[in-house]
Design an enzyme around this catalytic site. Structure first.
Site, PDB file in Angstrom:
ATOM      1  CE  LYS A 169      -2.393  -6.636   4.076  1.00  0.00           C
ATOM      2  NZ  LYS A 169      -2.635  -7.092   2.688  1.00  0.00           N
ATOM      3  CG  HIS A 189      -2.789  -2.596   4.680  1.00  0.00           C
ATOM      4  ND1 HIS A 189      -1.449  -2.553   4.949  1.00  0.00           N
ATOM      5  CD2 HIS A 189      -2.907  -2.466   3.319  1.00  0.00           C
ATOM      6  CE1 HIS A 189      -0.778  -2.417   3.811  1.00  0.00           C
ATOM      7  NE2 HIS A 189      -1.640  -2.358   2.811  1.00  0.00           N
TER       8      HIS A 189
END
Lengths: 267, 267, 267, 267
Positions: free
Chosen positions: A160, A156
């Site tokens: 995040k 990701h």
């Protein structure tokens, strides 16, 4: 001639809501009948999402929007608290809810399921509408029955906050339910750099990569006897949810009761 | 007509030694002149490695083998202690050592370098002869100058004891030497499963996957501004070392002094 | 205190031009001094790109913009014909051109190079500003010297007209320049489905994949002796060009003459 | 106590036969009762495959081996002509055939199925025993129902004669059976290098990569709406067949009739 499905959209000015409005306006089997956004003002919903005017003015209030629109389905990608209330309101008006929000309790789901059945309508709550991601999870669980040695790597963006991702944990759960009991790796294994072997989950490992330039990706790797099997899903933007939303809107017309999890409406 | 390079091989009955013997017998520019293996008995070296007889009988003793063979180069993939003694013996006889063993101290390397120079011959000690792996490390270091956001994922068999692998640590060191100071990731990042973000090394992360059916693989991933760059090396067996050994045998004839690290003999 | 570099942007209302305007406004070492867009009207350049007002009004004409702005650098991502004229104009005003457009003839480049030298300024024309893509091409060429068995697979959206992509052809050219002569594959090879072995280029193969959901990706794979080396670049949007533009704007201040190809300003 | 399954092996001195003999000797639920190899001589089967002596002497003749051994199952990885005769012989003796050879005609399969049923025993003919490869094909077909935009890339050693591989064609067939009618790509698409778009199969493309250092790999890629789904199988050696053989030997004891295709004995 097939009848169009009449769709109302809440959170119509939000990132996902705008995508849903676009989807409905561009799908020939769907008709936008209401768009709700508390603070957007009385603009045309088509204009709001960058398409031409569509004749539907954004409304600040769901209840009045449903009263006037005779919608078949409500699509809601708002936040948990709002979503719960919106779902109740929709069911009261006989409008099938399709909810892309997490955070419902099992009791709430049970209660909403009962209400759907009473009204004789279908409904769907799903944390994930990405067909590709759902297929990845399904295939991963199935493969783990035959090739029980598995690790998960998810990727990701670097900002995040939490690791591993919700999708990785969900995948791990689905694998654990069907995989034989197995503690992988060498029992004498040693980490010279702590954490390098990843997070431990029920005998196998999960690795979370965080890099700028990545949206959301996951690879599930199975190893055994001179072979590896990899199932990988790469997602580049939220538009990846829209085909799932499109499937859900059509499917929800065909059953009664509230289903939790998109995978359960796939054949 | 080009002169053949005369090669002696120690540890000729070992896993890597056998591969080296095969390589020498099959390379038209090389000639096997001695094969040493303490416990193999006086068998033909070609027969030992599954090729036809080649006329060279395996010898139990390096010194006598070198005395009789007039070798140009010694290739040694034995264990650290033996390798050190073999290297000294080779240099005494004016035979260029090519050593595929780790565990030499900086002092030993310095000393052996001095001896090579005195004898006017070249030599090479290298923990890694895999051209692909060396290119991967070189490219990774270079890319980190331009795309400093990086993570390393390495894959090995599930019975490997230590994590991360030596190659991963070496790659991380090479990156650290040239990359700008950067602590990646969100400062508020939280692991809900401990270790999922991998091992920390100088601002970035290393992940070690262990699965049966994998020999040795590594991927270095760079991310930034809507793009990722990946450099990946997959190795399927030890034969992957042999092209590097072949390059080294020819190259060692062309310089003086002991070089440490295969990358330093690449152009 | 370091002096800011003053930047003018042409095509400021275009897809790439808007990204450049954003980049300049957000980079602390750069200052936007002019934005040119023939048909956008006299709007604020910051507002045009979705940031707040920045005090620079979009101008319809490059020449008057340069006359008034005292720019150091012009960034131009327009179309070939416009770009050529813009480049000449910039050089006349002593403004360093950075041009992200293809289609210049060798004669034009030569002529513009001469003009840059006369004015004592630098300049850059580059068809590709993606650092990741340029590193991929550079590494691929270098690896092909050691591992000459290679194939290229490139991935683009399913509506792309031509195959293979310009980047794939450029990569193939760079490899061909340095790789040893080699016709890969089995001479008796047969295609049971025509075209399955891909496009032939100087002894190796290029494969073009076209799928929706892909923006631009390329993998160069090298194989040999129990190993493969892969260099892969995945690009998700045009923003991937911006770090290269940022590097170029700073670099162009440090040399004289027109350079063709971003790779030549990398160290 | 569970009864051991008694296994006979034909082609015991061949590459695959040796792997099967090893598998049977090392699996605690299996017992080697016969090993047949016409030209190997009367050696111990365990010694033949590099394990210690196992007390079973290799026999030149299947019929006498079956007569004396009371085998439950015969595993045969020989050539088509031999395999057909061996299968008939096995069924006559009430021994369940597991055949890893292609080349049977539909009529032969039908006939052998009838014979199995008459004898009340099971049997299996399968061109592919690789569980990973079979899962890849199964998942690929299933995914194509939801994400119909697909391409196949397969990788084999550079001396392979035919392209695309049998597995790629089989995968394409399985996809075609369930995927909606769809001609992918831009109708105006042009190849500037012929063949770069790969081989055409029922609306989609197959690409065959041939490189040294690769054994057998395949990736099936699905694209759509900001996402890709990839299913990849990497195989490093023939040992990858053995887990499938192990599953088959146990499964064949539980049904009646001849099954064609390993996928049909998976749950």
């Amino acid at each position: 001639m097939t009848q169009l499905i009449k769709v109302a959209v809440t959170g119509a000015s939000g990132r996902m809501g705008r995508e849903v409005v676009k989807l409905v306006l561009e799908d020939e089997q769907l008709e936008l009948v209401a768009a709700v956004a508390p603070t957007a003002g009385p603009v045309d919903a088509g204009t709001l999402v960058g398409l031409g005017p569509c004749g539907i003015t954004v409304s600040p209030d769901l209840e009045s929007a449903l009263r006037e629109s005779n919608a078949d389905v409500l699509v809601d990608f708002t936040v948990p608290h709002a979503a719960y209330n919106n779902t109740r309101t929709a069911i009261e008006y006989g409008v099938r809810p399709i909810i892309g929000t997490t955070g419902f309790t099992p009791e709430q789901i049970e209660e909403l399921n009962g209400q759907c059945k009473s009204r004789g309508i279908g409904g769907l709550i799903a944390p994930n509408f990405s067909i590709g991601a759902i297929l990845m999870m399904k295939f991963a669980a199935e493969a783990s029955k035959y090739l029980p040695h598995v690790e998960i790597i998810e990727y990701h963006g670097d900002q995040k906050l939490d690791a591993p991702s919700g999708t990785a944990v969900k995948t791990a759960e689905l694998i654990s339910e069907v995989r034989e009991e197995l503690r992988q790796g060498n029992p004498q294994e040693k980490e010279t750099i702590e954490g390098s072997r990843g997070g431990y989950y029920d005998g196998f490992r999960i690795h979370s990569v965080r890099l700028p330039g990545v949206f959301a990706q996951q690879e599930v790797i199975f190893g055994g006897f001179g072979q590896t099997l990899k199932i990988r899903h790469d997602s580049y933007d939220r538009a990846g949810y829209m085909p799932g939303v499109s499937v859900a809107v059509k499917k929800v017309m065909t059953y009664t009761g509230l289903i939790y999890g998109f995978e359960h409406i796939m054949d």
